[in-house]
Each structure stands twice: as C-alpha cells, then as structure tokens.
Write a protein that holds these residues in place. Structure first.
Motif, PDB file in Angstrom:
ATOM      1  N   VAL A   1       0.820  -1.213   0.000  1.00 43.11           N
ATOM      2  CA  VAL A   1       0.000   0.000   0.000  1.00 43.11           C
ATOM      3  C   VAL A   1       0.854   1.262   0.000  1.00 43.11           C
ATOM      4  O   VAL A   1       0.669   2.153  -0.827  1.00 43.11           O
ATOM      5  N   SER A   2       1.802   1.341   0.928  1.00 43.61           N
ATOM      6  CA  SER A   2       2.569   2.571   1.099  1.00 43.61           C
ATOM      7  C   SER A   2       3.906   2.570   0.368  1.00 43.61           C
ATOM      8  O   SER A   2       4.492   3.627   0.127  1.00 43.61           O
ATOM      9  N   GLY A   3       4.410   1.373   0.043  1.00 42.16           N
ATOM     10  CA  GLY A   3       5.732   1.269  -0.565  1.00 42.16           C
ATOM     11  C   GLY A   3       6.865   1.414   0.415  1.00 42.16           C
ATOM     12  O   GLY A   3       8.042   1.390   0.047  1.00 42.16           O
ATOM     13  N   GLU A   4       6.524   1.544   1.712  1.00 43.57           N
ATOM     14  CA  GLU A   4       7.550   1.708   2.746  1.00 43.57           C
ATOM     15  C   GLU A   4       8.223   0.372   3.051  1.00 43.57           C
ATOM     16  O   GLU A   4       7.666  -0.698   2.789  1.00 43.57           O
ATOM     17  N   PRO A   5       9.435   0.407   3.617  1.00 46.51           N
ATOM     18  CA  PRO A   5      10.168  -0.836   3.909  1.00 46.51           C
ATOM     19  C   PRO A   5       9.444  -1.713   4.931  1.00 46.51           C
ATOM     20  O   PRO A   5       8.789  -1.214   5.854  1.00 46.51           O
ATOM     21  N   LEU A   6       9.572  -3.020   4.745  1.00 48.95           N
ATOM     22  CA  LEU A   6       9.080  -3.992   5.712  1.00 48.95           C
ATOM     23  C   LEU A   6      10.190  -4.334   6.689  1.00 48.95           C
ATOM     24  O   LEU A   6      11.368  -4.213   6.373  1.00 48.95           O
ATOM     25  N   ILE A   7       9.794  -4.755   7.895  1.00 50.61           N
ATOM     26  CA  ILE A   7      10.769  -5.144   8.905  1.00 50.61           C
ATOM     27  C   ILE A   7      10.452  -6.545   9.409  1.00 50.61           C
ATOM     28  O   ILE A   7       9.344  -7.047   9.235  1.00 50.61           O
ATOM     29  N   GLN A   8      11.450  -7.169  10.004  1.00 55.23           N
ATOM     30  CA  GLN A   8      11.239  -8.450  10.692  1.00 55.23           C
ATOM     31  C   GLN A   8      11.563  -8.236  12.156  1.00 55.23           C
ATOM     32  O   GLN A   8      12.658  -7.795  12.506  1.00 55.23           O
ATOM     33  N   HIS A   9      10.576  -8.516  13.003  1.00 49.84           N
ATOM     34  CA  HIS A   9      10.776  -8.333  14.432  1.00 49.84           C
ATOM     35  C   HIS A   9      11.813  -9.321  14.967  1.00 49.84           C
ATOM     36  O   HIS A   9      11.862 -10.475  14.532  1.00 49.84           O
ATOM     37  N   ALA A  10      12.589  -8.850  15.923  1.00 48.56           N
ATOM     38  CA  ALA A  10      13.600  -9.722  16.533  1.00 48.56           C
ATOM     39  C   ALA A  10      12.957 -10.948  17.167  1.00 48.56           C
ATOM     40  O   ALA A  10      13.521 -12.046  17.135  1.00 48.56           O
ATOM     41  N   ASP A  11      11.745 -10.785  17.735  1.00 47.34           N
ATOM     42  CA  ASP A  11      11.111 -11.927  18.399  1.00 47.34           C
ATOM     43  C   ASP A  11      10.396 -12.848  17.413  1.00 47.34           C
ATOM     44  O   ASP A  11       9.774 -13.826  17.803  1.00 47.34           O
ATOM     45  N   ASP A  12      10.492 -12.550  16.108  1.00 44.50           N
ATOM     46  CA  ASP A  12      10.000 -13.479  15.095  1.00 44.50           C
ATOM     47  C   ASP A  12      11.101 -14.422  14.611  1.00 44.50           C
ATOM     48  O   ASP A  12      10.842 -15.322  13.811  1.00 44.50           O
ATOM     49  N   ARG A  13      12.322 -14.206  15.061  1.00 36.87           N
ATOM     50  CA  ARG A  13      13.414 -15.077  14.660  1.00 36.87           C
ATOM     51  C   ARG A  13      13.315 -16.397  15.418  1.00 36.87           C
ATOM     52  O   ARG A  13      12.851 -16.451  16.552  1.00 36.87           O
ATOM     53  N   PRO A  14      13.773 -17.486  14.788  1.00 36.43           N
ATOM     54  CA  PRO A  14      13.561 -18.820  15.380  1.00 36.43           C
ATOM     55  C   PRO A  14      14.048 -18.958  16.812  1.00 36.43           C
ATOM     56  O   PRO A  14      13.405 -19.625  17.624  1.00 36.43           O
TER      57      PRO A  14
ATOM     58  N   ALA B   1      13.952 -16.898  19.163  1.00 34.09           N
ATOM     59  CA  ALA B   1      13.056 -16.267  20.136  1.00 34.09           C
ATOM     60  C   ALA B   1      11.680 -16.912  20.158  1.00 34.09           C
ATOM     61  O   ALA B   1      10.923 -16.735  21.120  1.00 34.09           O
ATOM     62  N   LEU B   2      11.343 -17.677  19.112  1.00 34.99           N
ATOM     63  CA  LEU B   2       9.995 -18.211  18.989  1.00 34.99           C
ATOM     64  C   LEU B   2       9.648 -19.181  20.105  1.00 34.99           C
ATOM     65  O   LEU B   2       8.537 -19.136  20.637  1.00 34.99           O
ATOM     66  N   LEU B   3      10.588 -20.057  20.480  1.00 33.86           N
ATOM     67  CA  LEU B   3      10.288 -21.057  21.489  1.00 33.86           C
ATOM     68  C   LEU B   3       9.885 -20.403  22.811  1.00 33.86           C
ATOM     69  O   LEU B   3       8.930 -20.835  23.463  1.00 33.86           O
ATOM     70  N   ALA B   4      10.588 -19.339  23.197  1.00 34.26           N
ATOM     71  CA  ALA B   4      10.248 -18.631  24.433  1.00 34.26           C
ATOM     72  C   ALA B   4       8.862 -18.000  24.329  1.00 34.26           C
ATOM     73  O   ALA B   4       8.083 -18.017  25.292  1.00 34.26           O
ATOM     74  N   ARG B   5       8.541 -17.450  23.157  1.00 35.44           N
ATOM     75  CA  ARG B   5       7.229 -16.848  22.965  1.00 35.44           C
ATOM     76  C   ARG B   5       6.128 -17.897  23.049  1.00 35.44           C
ATOM     77  O   ARG B   5       5.045 -17.650  23.614  1.00 35.44           O
ATOM     78  N   LEU B   6       6.380 -19.082  22.503  1.00 35.84           N
ATOM     79  CA  LEU B   6       5.371 -20.146  22.554  1.00 35.84           C
ATOM     80  C   LEU B   6       5.150 -20.629  23.982  1.00 35.84           C
ATOM     81  O   LEU B   6       4.017 -20.890  24.391  1.00 35.84           O
ATOM     82  N   ARG B   7       6.236 -20.745  24.732  1.00 41.04           N
ATOM     83  CA  ARG B   7       6.094 -21.154  26.134  1.00 41.04           C
ATOM     84  C   ARG B   7       5.276 -20.132  26.912  1.00 41.04           C
ATOM     85  O   ARG B   7       4.414 -20.479  27.724  1.00 41.04           O
ATOM     86  N   HIS B   8       5.558 -18.849  26.648  1.00 37.19           N
ATOM     87  CA  HIS B   8       4.809 -17.793  27.333  1.00 37.19           C
ATOM     88  C   HIS B   8       3.334 -17.850  26.937  1.00 37.19           C
ATOM     89  O   HIS B   8       2.448 -17.735  27.798  1.00 37.19           O
ATOM     90  N   TYR B   9       3.073 -18.048  25.647  1.00 34.43           N
ATOM     91  CA  TYR B   9       1.687 -18.129  25.191  1.00 34.43           C
ATOM     92  C   TYR B   9       0.942 -19.260  25.899  1.00 34.43           C
ATOM     93  O   TYR B   9      -0.185 -19.069  26.389  1.00 34.43           O
ATOM     94  N   LYS B  10       1.572 -20.434  25.948  1.00 34.98           N
ATOM     95  CA  LYS B  10       0.909 -21.571  26.581  1.00 34.98           C
ATOM     96  C   LYS B  10       0.614 -21.309  28.046  1.00 34.98           C
ATOM     97  O   LYS B  10      -0.452 -21.666  28.563  1.00 34.98           O
ATOM     98  N   ASP B  11       1.556 -20.658  28.735  1.00 34.12           N
ATOM     99  CA  ASP B  11       1.373 -20.370  30.158  1.00 34.12           C
ATOM    100  C   ASP B  11       0.180 -19.450  30.397  1.00 34.12           C
ATOM    101  O   ASP B  11      -0.623 -19.681  31.311  1.00 34.12           O
ATOM    102  N   VAL B  12       0.090 -18.391  29.601  1.00 35.42           N
ATOM    103  CA  VAL B  12      -0.979 -17.412  29.844  1.00 35.42           C
ATOM    104  C   VAL B  12      -2.297 -17.836  29.205  1.00 35.42           C
ATOM    105  O   VAL B  12      -3.374 -17.453  29.685  1.00 35.42           O
ATOM    106  N   ALA B  13      -2.232 -18.622  28.112  1.00 39.29           N
ATOM    107  CA  ALA B  13      -3.457 -18.993  27.404  1.00 39.29           C
ATOM    108  C   ALA B  13      -4.212 -20.128  28.087  1.00 39.29           C
ATOM    109  O   ALA B  13      -5.445 -20.188  27.984  1.00 39.29           O
ATOM    110  N   LYS B  14      -3.499 -21.019  28.789  1.00 39.36           N
ATOM    111  CA  LYS B  14      -4.171 -22.196  29.364  1.00 39.36           C
ATOM    112  C   LYS B  14      -5.328 -21.825  30.289  1.00 39.36           C
ATOM    113  O   LYS B  14      -6.426 -22.385  30.158  1.00 39.36           O
TER     114      LYS B  14
END
Length: 227
Positions: free
Chosen positions: A150-163, A165-178
């Motif tokens: 839409v805007s033509g502006e640069p895209l970024i990749q979040h640091a916590d989207d890197r592999p 960091a993902l495992l820690a994010r999934l563990r956190h999700y499971k803890d709070v989502a249960k």
C-alpha cells in the motif's frame, strides 16, 4: 444479521489468526476487531491509554492487563449493538474476566498449530510497522520484495519473530493462554482446531459458524469436535 454474535480467536504466534479472522469477517459479516489495530490507533491518537501503551511498547515490554483492558473495553462498549470478532484480546485470564464483566462471548476459536509449522511461518514473516500489515514470503509475499503493497515503505522483521526467540514466545503463550482456554471450555463455548494448513482448517471453522449463525448457509464438509 438476525441477532448479535460475539466471538474471539486465540492462537500462538504464526498460527494464522489474522488470515482466518479476515475470512470469518468477510463470510459472516462480523466486525473484525484487532487488538494490534487498537494499540496502534491509541498511540497515534495520543489518547491517555495510548500514551500508557506507548511507554511499554517503546521498551519492548508486554502491555499490562489493566492497560490493555483500559484500551479495549471502552471500544467494545461503544459497539454494544454490533456483532464482532476479537483477535488478540483477551490474552490472559485477567483480561478474560474483565471482558466477561461487560459482555458474554458466544464462541471462542482456539488454533493448535505444530511447532515446526509455526517456526517456518514466523521466520518468513515481515511486517509493515506503521499499519501492522503482515506478509509471508512463502504464501503471501509483497508485490515488491521488502516493500509494503500500500505505502511502498520498507518492511521489517521483528527480533522476536526469529527462530531463536519463537520457542520462548510459545512457552509464554501456553502459560498465559491455558487458564483462558480452561475458562471458556468450562463455559462450553471453546472450539479447538488443529492442523498445518489454514486452507484445510478453514472449512471446519466455516461449518461451525454456519451452524451458530443461522442467517448463513451451511456449506462446508463436517463440523469440528467441541473441546
């Protein structure tokens, strides 16, 4: 729509919540309410809640429950006469209880996606930071590599989207989502869907909603099993 219908969708990072939410909104006429959109909107408008949110986002900290509820609940109260789908709220049991105080959900969708699928999806994910538009280099790439459609502006990749960091994010999700999942399960409104392909999960969600929203035709293969 004959009657009000309120639903929420839950799932870990990379589970396809946004994609499925847009399909639900398009097919069933529900207003799509993304917590990420409200966060960005509040920050841009410099509202009192937005200022609080910004102070946490700038420090890469989780936005606390009381701040999220302060941002989201007034908006939901303004939509008292509308049907909607919530994505990204409630994330925690505290948020779920706060939501219950102002309205009762009719149905909650929970996505269970294998770790390897999540890892592949997240590692290929790029974001337009200002709008929150998400691209996936595997199945939803931008028209011009590295640029928002839409805007033509640069895209970024979040640091916590890197592999790494993902495992820690999934563990956190499971803890709070249960506890949230357990709450909605106890209320008899939780439906869980498992799989690796959004296009294969969607027909079951479509069938479920077709049976819950009587103004829509039943047009998918078979209903899922209630959790």
């Amino acid at each position: 729509m004959a009657q009000l219908f309120r639903t929420a969708i839950m799932g870990p990072p990379g589970s396809g919540k946004g994609t499925i939410s847009k399909m639900i909104a398009q097919n069933f006429g529900l207003q799509y309410l993304s917590s990420g959109h409200f966060l960005r909107e509040g920050i841009a408008a410099n509202t009192e809640a937005g200022v609080l949110v910004k102070s946490y986002v700038e420090r890469s900290m989780m936005v606390p429950d009381h701040v999220m509820s302060r941002l989201m609940l007034p908006r939901l109260e303004q939509l008292a006469g509308q049907s909607w789908l919530l994505d990204g709220f409630p994330r925690t049991i505290t948020q779920a209880k706060a939501l219950n105080d102002i309205c009762q959900l009719d149905l909650v969708i929970s996505l269970n996606i294998p770790y390897e699928t999540l890892r592949e999806r997240v590692s290929d994910r790029w974001i337009h930071q200002a709008s929150g538009r998400v691209y996936n280099m595997g199945f939803n790439p931008p028209r011009v590599q590295g640029r928002d459609d839409v805007s033509g502006e640069p895209l970024i990749q979040h640091a916590d989207d890197r592999p790494e960091a993902l495992l820690a994010r999934l563990r956190h999700y499971k803890d709070v989502a249960k506890p949230v999942i357990d709450l909605y399960k106890s209320q008899g409104i939780l439906y869980q869907f498992s799989g690796t392909d959004t296009d294969r999960i969607w027909p079951y969600i479509n069938t479920l909603l077709s049976t819950k929203i009587p103004t829509r035709p039943l047009d998918a293969s078979q209903p899922p099993v209630q959790a």
